[in-house]
Design an enzyme around this catalytic site. Structure first.
Site: not given
Ligand SMILES: NC(=O)c1ccc[n+]([C@@H]2O[C@H](COP(=O)([O-])OP(=O)(O)OC[C@H]3O[C@@H](n4cnc5c(N)ncnc54)[C@H](OP(=O)(O)O)[C@@H]3O)[C@@H](O)[C@H]2O)c1
Length: 220
Positions: A11, A151
């Site tokens: 999303s 986390y």
């Molecule tokens: N951004 C950072 O700084 C960072 C750093 C290290 C690692 N990461 C990792 O990168 C990945 C992507 O994160 P992002 O930065 O893109 O964050 P984000 O924009 O918050 O995206 C997270 C995604 O996961 C989805 N999600 C949450 N709970 C879910 C569930 N129960 N079932 C299916 N989808 C679910 C969210 O959907 P909804 O819209 O429905 O909530 C959203 O699409 C994650 O694994 C995160 O831990 C991010």
């Protein structure tokens, strides 16, 4: 036939961008999200660029939705070439100030969700003697970070899970495993984490821990 990929959490953020990137590089992308009401931006991008992307509902905390999405893909393509376990959620709080329910939730979304999707997809990749599972962990899956214990523990668990599978599944059945371990990326991640953890005064670290957290924010 084109290579296909199932991506979780498309999303916003990394999942959204990865969906477009794979599609623009000649993949058939099954972009999954737990709430298809959030799919408007992706639908607009698909229409604007005529991309080969199909949206499916999938909540990594709900095994039924995972099995349904996997079956839909197998019925259409007879295979899943790649699985990108991207869905995840941030959480920043001290152990003492977290409830057990919150810790269960962080573990479920960031770790057990990866186990569920991998368990659903792996038998088909094993039978095909082909496949690649990519798990998004974090620098927090490599180094424990302050105020982030739940986390980090979940992301460390994904690291161990992935490494252990790779030790024997890859050689025997030609199913590859990779991990992506990002540092900070500017997405909705932090905003979502704060909205999930902050109290009604906007604080998520309180009491004796608050000055320690403040110093941490100031880099002291
Ligand atoms: N951004 C950072 O700084 C960072 C750093 C290290 C690692 N990461 C990792 O990168 C990945 C992507 O994160 P992002 O930065 O893109 O964050 P984000 O924009 O918050 O995206 C997270 C995604 O996961 C989805 N999600 C949450 N709970 C879910 C569930 N129960 N079932 C299916 N989808 C679910 C969210 O959907 P909804 O819209 O429905 O909530 C959203 O699409 C994650 O694994 C995160 O831990 C991010």
């Amino acid at each position: 036939m084109k290579k296909n990929i199932l991506i979780t959490g498309t999303s916003t953020g990394v999942g959204y961008e990865a969906t477009l990137l794979f599609a623009k590089n000649d993949f058939k992308v099954y972009a999954t999200m737990r709430n298809l009401d959030k799919s408007t931006p992706l639908k607009e991008a698909i229409a604007a660029e005529n991309l080969d992307i199909e949206l499916l509902p999938l909540d990594v905390s709900d095994n039924e939705t995972i099995l349904k999405a996997v079956n839909t893909i197998l019925e259409k393509d007879g295979k899943i070439d790649f699985l990108l376990n991207n869905a995840g959620a941030g959480f920043a709080k001290t152990l003492e100030q977290s409830t057990l329910e919150e810790i269960d939730w962080v573990t479920d979304v960031n770790y057990t969700g990866v186990v569920r999707t991998t368990k659903a997809v792996l038998p088909h990749m094993r039978e095909a003697r082909s496949g690649h599972i990519i798990n998004v962990t974090s620098v927090g899956g490599l180094i424990g970070q302050p105020f982030n214990e739940a986390y980090c523990a979940a992301k460390f668990a994904v690291e161990g899970f992935t490494e252990a599978l790779a030790t024997y599944v890859s050689k025997a059945f030609n199913v590859k495993f990779s991990m992506v371990e990002p540092g900070g990326i500017s997405t909705e991640f932090m905003t979502n984490a704060v909205s999930k953890t902050a109290n009604d005064k906007g604080e998520f670290v309180t009491g004796e821990y608050a000055p320690i957290f403040q110093k941490y924010l100031e880099g002291a």
